[in-house]
Design an enzyme around this catalytic site. Structure first.
Site, mmCIF file in Angstrom:
data_model
loop_
_atom_site.group_PDB
_atom_site.id
_atom_site.type_symbol
_atom_site.label_atom_id
_atom_site.label_comp_id
_atom_site.label_asym_id
_atom_site.label_seq_id
_atom_site.Cartn_x
_atom_site.Cartn_y
_atom_site.Cartn_z
ATOM 1 N N ARG A 23 -5.936 1.135 -4.347
ATOM 2 C CA ARG A 23 -5.244 0.529 -3.207
ATOM 3 C C ARG A 23 -4.981 -0.955 -3.411
ATOM 4 O O ARG A 23 -5.880 -1.691 -3.798
ATOM 5 C CB ARG A 23 -6.096 0.684 -1.946
ATOM 6 C CG ARG A 23 -6.368 2.113 -1.575
ATOM 7 C CD ARG A 23 -7.547 2.173 -0.604
ATOM 8 N NE ARG A 23 -7.839 3.529 -0.221
ATOM 9 C CZ ARG A 23 -8.679 4.317 -0.866
ATOM 10 N NH1 ARG A 23 -9.312 3.894 -1.915
ATOM 11 N NH2 ARG A 23 -8.887 5.548 -0.447
ATOM 12 N N ARG A 72 0.846 -1.208 0.000
ATOM 13 C CA ARG A 72 0.000 0.000 0.000
ATOM 14 C C ARG A 72 0.871 1.244 0.000
ATOM 15 O O ARG A 72 1.769 1.395 0.809
ATOM 16 C CB ARG A 72 -0.906 0.005 1.230
ATOM 17 C CG ARG A 72 -1.639 1.327 1.522
ATOM 18 C CD ARG A 72 -2.904 1.453 0.720
ATOM 19 N NE ARG A 72 -3.532 2.756 0.827
ATOM 20 C CZ ARG A 72 -4.556 3.047 1.614
ATOM 21 N NH1 ARG A 72 -5.073 2.141 2.399
ATOM 22 N NH2 ARG A 72 -5.080 4.253 1.595
ATOM 23 N N ASP A 114 -9.591 -0.543 7.428
ATOM 24 C CA ASP A 114 -10.167 0.517 8.248
ATOM 25 C C ASP A 114 -10.718 -0.056 9.544
ATOM 26 O O ASP A 114 -11.506 -1.009 9.520
ATOM 27 C CB ASP A 114 -11.319 1.208 7.507
ATOM 28 C CG ASP A 114 -10.852 2.040 6.337
ATOM 29 O OD1 ASP A 114 -9.770 2.649 6.435
ATOM 30 O OD2 ASP A 114 -11.571 2.084 5.326
ATOM 31 N N ASP A 173 -6.611 -1.846 1.743
ATOM 32 C CA ASP A 173 -7.103 -0.784 2.612
ATOM 33 C C ASP A 173 -7.768 -1.444 3.805
ATOM 34 O O ASP A 173 -8.688 -2.242 3.637
ATOM 35 C CB ASP A 173 -8.106 0.087 1.848
ATOM 36 C CG ASP A 173 -8.558 1.302 2.626
ATOM 37 O OD1 ASP A 173 -7.806 1.779 3.504
ATOM 38 O OD2 ASP A 173 -9.671 1.796 2.361
#
Length: 156
Positions: A93, A84, A98, A96
């Site tokens: 990406r 990344r 989160d 990713d």
């Protein structure tokens, strides 16, 4: 392990996105002080506020004794290991990750916001989250994002 229940959103849209997300799920399961409890299926979605190929997304539920900032640091390490880079905001990406929810915590710092500030606006987060934790997603949030195209795809 007794710990805090946390939910992590996963997405990728570069290279073999499906493989990247599945490998990331395994890597999250291998994190110290963290146990993978559930994982959603895989979902395909068009980029939101971004350009590039479609994303493959998923959500996992973990139990962890890591603090929220420490868990986020581990997730960023996994992102870097997957190649990344962050050349610009909303760039495509390779991976990713989160941190969406961390127990019932509300955290607002320069590097971390819990609950994730845009999760209720993203069908690619809400649909897989509702699959594994329906009590964490409201019908109103699902309805508000119903216009966003998200489709379940095979894991293989």
């Amino acid at each position: 392990m007794r710990g805090v229940t946390a939910y992590i959103g996963l997405g990728a849209n570069l290279g073999d996105a499906r493989a990247s997300v599945l490998l990331a799920i395994d890597a999250i399961a291998a994190l110290a002080q963290t146990t993978l409890r559930r994982r959603s299926g895989l979902y395909r979605s068009a980029p939101v506020d971004a350009v590039g190929p479609d994303f493959i997304n998923a959500v996992v539920e973990v139990s962890t004794t890591l603090t929220a900032p420490a868990l986020l640091d581990e997730l960023h390490t996994l992102e870097r290991a997957a190649g990344r880079t962050r050349p610009y905001h909303h760039a495509p990406r390779s991976l990713d990750l989160d941190l969406l929810l961390y127990g019932d915590a509300f955290i607002s710092s320069g590097t971390l916001m819990i609950p994730h500030p845009r999760m209720t606006q993203r069908a690619f987060v809400l649909r897989p989250l509702a699959q594994i934790a329906p009590n964490r997603v409201t019908a109103a949030d699902l309805q508000a994002t119903a216009h966003q195209a998200v489709e379940r795809v095979p894991d293989q």
